[in-house]
Design an enzyme around this catalytic site. Structure first.
Site, PDB file in Angstrom:
ATOM      1  N   CYS A 196       0.804  -1.222   0.000  1.00  0.00           N
ATOM      2  CA  CYS A 196       0.000   0.000   0.000  1.00  0.00           C
ATOM      3  C   CYS A 196       0.841   1.278   0.000  1.00  0.00           C
ATOM      4  CB  CYS A 196      -0.998  -0.003   1.155  1.00  0.00           C
ATOM      5  SG  CYS A 196      -0.281   0.105   2.808  1.00  0.00           S
ATOM      6  N   HIS A 199      -5.800   1.638  -4.337  1.00  0.00           N
ATOM      7  CA  HIS A 199      -4.893   1.088  -3.312  1.00  0.00           C
ATOM      8  C   HIS A 199      -4.429  -0.310  -3.685  1.00  0.00           C
ATOM      9  CE1 HIS A 199      -8.038  -1.370  -0.816  1.00  0.00           C
ATOM     10  NE2 HIS A 199      -8.400  -1.304  -2.075  1.00  0.00           N
ATOM     11  N   HIS A 203      -3.023   0.994   6.880  1.00  0.00           N
ATOM     12  CA  HIS A 203      -3.379   0.874   5.464  1.00  0.00           C
ATOM     13  C   HIS A 203      -3.653   2.261   4.884  1.00  0.00           C
ATOM     14  CE1 HIS A 203      -4.474  -1.109   1.793  1.00  0.00           C
ATOM     15  NE2 HIS A 203      -5.648  -0.502   1.751  1.00  0.00           N
TER      16      HIS A 203
END
Length: 312
Positions: free
Chosen positions: A227, A287, A275
């Site tokens: 990420c 993402h 995240h």
């Protein structure tokens, strides 16, 4: 400015409701909506660039006004000494009930009115007052330059405001059409243009080219990503170096709320920020999710949103 004025004269027609309003029956197709969205995005890009150009012109006009103002102040200061020297002459002239043209010219708060009188100009020509005339005319020239620059700045500011209004209208129409398209076919979002001219939008354009690439823990491109590796790689393409760590990227820019998000802004989730992704628009982000998945666009809704960060 002339180009922007032309753009403004065209823009209202370019964004007329009939160009984006869906037919009540039948509903526009996915292809039609995509075409409308693409055209609106192109208009928005043009208006944004014109807006940015006017921003530069405004700064230039403001600087010119400041230079002219400073020059006028210097000329005024030079004349102040002369005014003081003729102060006694002015008093004498008043006591005698007369008005010496020299005194009127030098002491006047509106020297142009005096200079415009032919008799006064002739008087100075015969009295060897070239130095005084030169100073007064220099001050007048500086004052005229200041007024001209201030007027240009005012005009550019007004034009920029009008252009910004048009830009916002086109942006709203784009969002509306894009929303209809995504509702009809969510997969189309990744195929639409990324609106914006800043580095954040540019970084998002690079990131969008990686849709479908696999998630790999610790990877930062160019073929696999985690990420924070995806966002680090995307921003690196536009000359911005971010650390390969969500916690550090959280502190890499200005914190913004969800309502302030623009395409390319970083979005973070969970209290420990483990995240993140890049905001695309319409409540969605790009993402790299997790092992076994690929880079993709997904809704932000339902995730514990921690905040947004504007890097550029």
């Amino acid at each position: 400015m002339a180009g922007a004025l032309v753009a403004l004269s065209i823009a209202p027609n370019a964004i007329a409701p009939h160009t984006v309003t869906a037919h009540a029956d039948p509903e526009p197709s996915t292809k039609e909506l995509k075409s409308q969205a693409t055209k609106l995005a192109d208009q928005l890009e043009q208006l944004t660039e014109q807006y940015n150009g006017l921003k530069v012109k405004l700064q230039q006009s403001q600087r010119a006004a400041k230079v002219a103002t400073d020059n006028a102040k210097r000329q005024e200061k030079a004349l102040q000494g002369i005014r003081e020297k003729v102060g006694s002459l002015a008093a004498t002239s008043y006591m005698q009930g007369g008005s010496d043209p020299t005194v009127s010219f030098v002491a006047s708060q509106d020297p142009q009115a005096v200079l415009d009188q032919a008799a006064t100009l002739n008087f100075f020509a015969t009295r060897d007052s070239a130095k005084v005339q030169g100073l007064m005319q220099a001050m007048q020239a500086a004052q005229r330059a200041r007024k001209s620059a201030e007027e240009r700045a005012k005009q550019v500011s007004q034009l920029r405001g009008q252009l910004d209004s048009q830009r916002k209208k086109v942006g709203q129409l784009y969002e509306k059409v894009r929303g209809k398209l995504v509702k009809k076919d969510p997969s189309q979002l990744g195929k639409l243009p990324v609106v914006g001219t800043g580095k954040a939008a540019q970084a998002l354009r690079f990131a969008m080219t990686k849709i479908g690439r696999p998630y790999v823990w610790g990877a930062a491109g160019p073929t696999t990503f985690d990420c924070s590796g995806l966002t680090m790689w995307a921003y690196k393409q536009v000359g911005i170096n971010l650390p390969h760590y969500t916690g550090s990227q959280w502190n890499a820019g200005t914190h913004i709320s969800e309502g302030q998000l623009q395409p390319g802004d970083l979005v973070f989730f969970h209290s420990d920020l483990h995240h993140m992704g890049m905001y695309v628009g319409d409540g969605k982000m790009l993402h790299a999710p997790h092992t076994g998945d690929v880079v993709k666009i997904a809704p932000m809704a339902g995730r514990p949103f921690a905040g947004g960060v504007r890097v550029a």
